[in-house]
Write an enzyme that holds these catalytic residues in place. Structure first.
Site, short mmCIF file in Angstrom:
data_model
loop_
_atom_site.label_atom_id
_atom_site.label_comp_id
_atom_site.label_asym_id
_atom_site.label_seq_id
_atom_site.Cartn_x
_atom_site.Cartn_y
_atom_site.Cartn_z
N GLU A 423 0.80 -0.97 -0.03
CA GLU A 423 0.03 -0.22 0.09
C GLU A 423 1.00 1.27 -0.11
O GLU A 423 1.55 1.33 0.81
CB GLU A 423 -0.93 0.04 1.25
CG GLU A 423 -1.55 1.44 1.52
CD GLU A 423 -2.42 1.24 2.80
OE1 GLU A 423 -2.15 0.19 3.67
OE2 GLU A 423 -2.95 2.41 3.17
N ASP A 496 -1.49 -1.18 5.80
CA ASP A 496 -1.32 -0.66 7.09
C ASP A 496 -2.42 -1.34 7.97
O ASP A 496 -3.36 -1.77 7.63
CB ASP A 496 -1.41 0.89 7.10
CG ASP A 496 -0.59 1.66 6.61
OD1 ASP A 496 0.72 1.09 6.54
OD2 ASP A 496 -0.81 2.72 6.00
N ASP A 498 -4.67 -0.30 9.81
CA ASP A 498 -5.84 0.42 10.13
C ASP A 498 -7.02 0.33 9.12
O ASP A 498 -7.01 -0.37 8.10
CB ASP A 498 -5.10 2.09 9.83
CG ASP A 498 -4.58 2.26 8.67
OD1 ASP A 498 -4.86 1.66 7.71
OD2 ASP A 498 -4.14 3.58 8.55
#
Ligand code: 0RA
Length: 653
Positions: A423, A496, A498
């Site tokens: 990413e 990540d 998140d």
């Protein structure tokens, strides 16, 4: 195995009969791991379901006990307790000690063979260190105990009873079966399905370890199942449903069209799922194509010069559950995943064709929508084909031209190669400098990947990121898809930890799930797990990385206990990490916070990293998750996301 006094020779024969099961458990229940353990539950509970199918039971209850045992109860007729003509012992003892004696001998109802192995309760008995069978029948209750398959004394009458049914409690033998806990989720899933497939049955699951209970009852049977499969999809019309007896068989079909592009179909014979379909599915498909074309022609929705709608066209966006019951199901193929009975094809075809054409005649508005959707599908397919041909002509997908952003590995043997899909460009940069360039390729992905759930192939192929993926993997797409071209043994998604990262992972998983499923099935797809915390030691000591939230408390508690035992001075007022002997605790929010070296050490080093292999354990669950997350309806997606904070763990497709 203990010897019982006064136990005659027939029981010794019986024991010899179960010996092969204990010697080669895998042959009878597939595995000695968690799947085999779950299979034991199924093997017992299927008998209760069978009683319900035959109209003798209304409830099946599974209880996971605290001590590792399982109790399965049904309110069926109860296993007969009188002497069995062939074995000379009670039918109860026969069912529990003779291989393949689990079925019904009364000829009434349908015999349900339970899935892959269908070996009967005796196998469960053989693989249990202890099993207690309790029967309520003919005004009395009875009980008999077994150990490793061997009767511990004969059947005993324990009192009077005004109910009927069977209660089997077993404790898997940990000297054969893995000593791992049963999964509540699996039991839930199994009992939910059985409730869908057997109209009128109530199923219950209770987990004594965590004090949870759940029950399932679906008035609509497979109609409710179709609705469940379509949760989160926008539907075109109500569910169509037919339920008819033909000869000595039974045909049930429920279907509903949705505003998606995928076909979801589940075919069952006697409640056994047939992942590879079979004659019932073929009969259904033939009838669907014919009925829709006939209707479209008759009502001039399809012009004279236009081609017939194809099977693929009429199935776009359809969700179907087919359930047939037949006296003697034959399963084909290596894994016995396919129904083979030839008569079933004609039965399903004629029942479905008759009632579905009747439905279309009676519901012209619905019929128009369904035909309209199929016409659109036909047109879109032509456009997509043209786009694909165009792309192939231009060579966009050719393996020869690798995407510019790809930092390939020097190794050319796929066996020793892996690719990280990373990413963002900055993490991509760190991954490129930190990697082992011999075996690790890096493909950075910019921004959000296209949501393929809502796009057709033509649009997908116009998307740079998607084209990069396809080219890098070397397997092509759709018609040209070919696993033998796969350039990497492992494809690792690294995002990540998140919400955004989870979203990107999900978009990628959707892409793999819809277009490259063999990559998942072949065990090539992984999720990298970057650390959430770093526990820092002062000086040059090695730091500790923590990869999941729950583990943090555990590691800290262990370290504190260890220091206490060593007699270290600990100040209980201090923060936990200090009590555990660390000087600092760092929380990692993104891959970008790590430098190249850290990223390699924590997330990419084959010796140390944590990878989660993506599996299609339950394609159905995955399908529904993808629909909820990726489909056009917003509400289910919101509910799903907010109800699952630890999302990647749950998204174990
Ligand atoms: C043999 C014959 C009959 C029922 C059963 C077995 C039976 C087995 C199990 C296992 C769990 N629950 C069960 N319920 C029933 C036929 C009984 C009759 O004819 O009355």
């Amino acid at each position: 195995m203990s010897k019982q006094k006064g136990y005659d020779s027939s029981s010794i024969q019986v024991l010899e009969g179960l010996e092969p099961v204990r010697k080669r458990p895998g042959m009878y229940i597939g595995s000695t791991g968690i799947d085999g353990l779950h299979h034991m539950i199924k093997e017992v509970a299927d008998n209760g379901i069978d009683e319900a199918i035959a109209g003798h039971a209304t409830e099946v209850r599974v209880t996971i006990l605290e001590d590792g045992g399982i109790r399965v109860e049904d309110d069926g007729r109860g296993i007969p307790v009188t002497k069995h003509a062939k074995t000379g012992v009670s039918t109860l003892e026969t069912v529990l000690t003779v291989l393949h004696a689990g079925g019904k001998f009364d000829g009434g109802g349908y015999k349900v063979s339970s899935g892959l192995h269908g070996v009967g309760v005796s196998v469960v008995n053989a693989l249990s260190s202890k099993l207690i069978a309790e029967v309520h029948r003919d005004g009395h209750s009875y009980v008999q105990e077994f150990a490793a398959g061997a009767p511990q004394g004969s059947i005993k009458k324990t009192g009077t009873s005004d109910k009927t049914g069977t209660i089997i409690t077993f404790w898997p033998d940990t000297s054969i079966m893995a000593d791992v806990p049963f999964e509540y989720e699996w039991v839930m899933d199994y009992l939910r399905h059985q409730a869908y497939l057997t109209k009128g049955i109530k199923t219950f699951v209770e987990d004594k370890r965590i004090n949870k209970t759940y029950s399932f009852y679906f008035e609509g049977g497979i109609q409710s199942y179709v609705k469940h499969l379509n949760a989160g999809k926008e539907s075109v019309e109500e569910v169509f449903y037919v339920d008819k007896a033909v000869e000595d068989c039974h045909v049930e079909v429920a279907l509903q069209y949705t505003e998606t592009y995928v076909e979801t179909v589940k075919a069952f014979a006697n409640n056994v799922f047939n992942p590879d379909g079979g004659t019932h599915l073929t009969g259904f498909r033939t009838a669907l194509t014919r009925v829709i074309n006939d209707y479209a022609r008759k009502n001039s929705l399809l012009k004279e010069k236009e081609d017939n709608l194809s099977g693929e066209d009429v199935r776009e966006g359809i969700t179907t559950v087919i359930l047939v019951k037949l006296p003697d199901p034959q399963f084909e193929g290596q894994t016995k995943n396919k129904l083979g009975n030839p008569e079933m094809r004609g039965y399903v075809e004629s029942v479905f064709a008759e009632w579905f054409s009747y439905y279309l005649e009676e519901h012209p508005a619905a019929a128009k929508k369904i035909v309209g959707k199929a016409l659109l599908a036909a047109r879109a397919r032509k456009a997509a084909r043209a786009a694909r041909e165009n792309i192939i002509r231009k060579g966009v997908l050719d393996g020869a031209s690798m995407p510019g952003k790809l930092a390939d590995c020097s190794n050319k043997d796929p066996k020793d190669s892996e690719i990280y899909l990373v990413e963002g460009d900055s993490a991509g940069g760190s991954a490129k400098s930190g990697r082992d360039s011999k075996s690790q390729a890096i493909l950075p992905l910019r921004g959000k990947v296209l949501n393929v759930e809502r796009a057709r192939l033509d649009k997908m192929l116009a998307n740079n990121e998607i084209v990069s993926l396809i080219k890098a993997f070397g397997v092509g797409i759709e018609d040209s898809f070919d696993m033998s071209g796969l350039r990497y043994n492992r494809i690792i998604i690294m995002t990540d930890a998140d919400v955004d990262g989870s979203h990107i992972s999900t978009l990628l998983l959707t892409f793999f799930f819809r277009f490259m499923r063999p990559i998942i099935e072949g065990g090539h797809l992984y999720l990298a797990k970057p650390p959430l915390f770093e526990l820092v030691k002062s000086g040059k000591a090695e730091n500790t990385f923590i990869y999941n939230e729950e583990n943090l408390d555990k590691v800290l508690a262990e370290k504190i206990a260890k220091r206490k035992a060593e007699g270290s001075k600990i100040n209980p007022e201090d923060e936990m990490f200090r009590q555990a002997g660390f000087s600092e605790i760092k929380r990692y929010k993104g891959l970008g916070e790590m430098n190249a070296e850290q990223l390699f050490e924590t997330t990419m080093d084959p010796e140390k990293r944590v990878l989660v292999q993506v599996k299609i354990e339950d394609a159905e669950k995955a399908d529904s998750i993808f629909n909820k997350l990726m489909g056009s309806e917003v509400e289910p997606r919101k509910n799903f996301i907010t109800s699952r904070a630890k999302f990647v763990k749950d998204l174990d497709i």
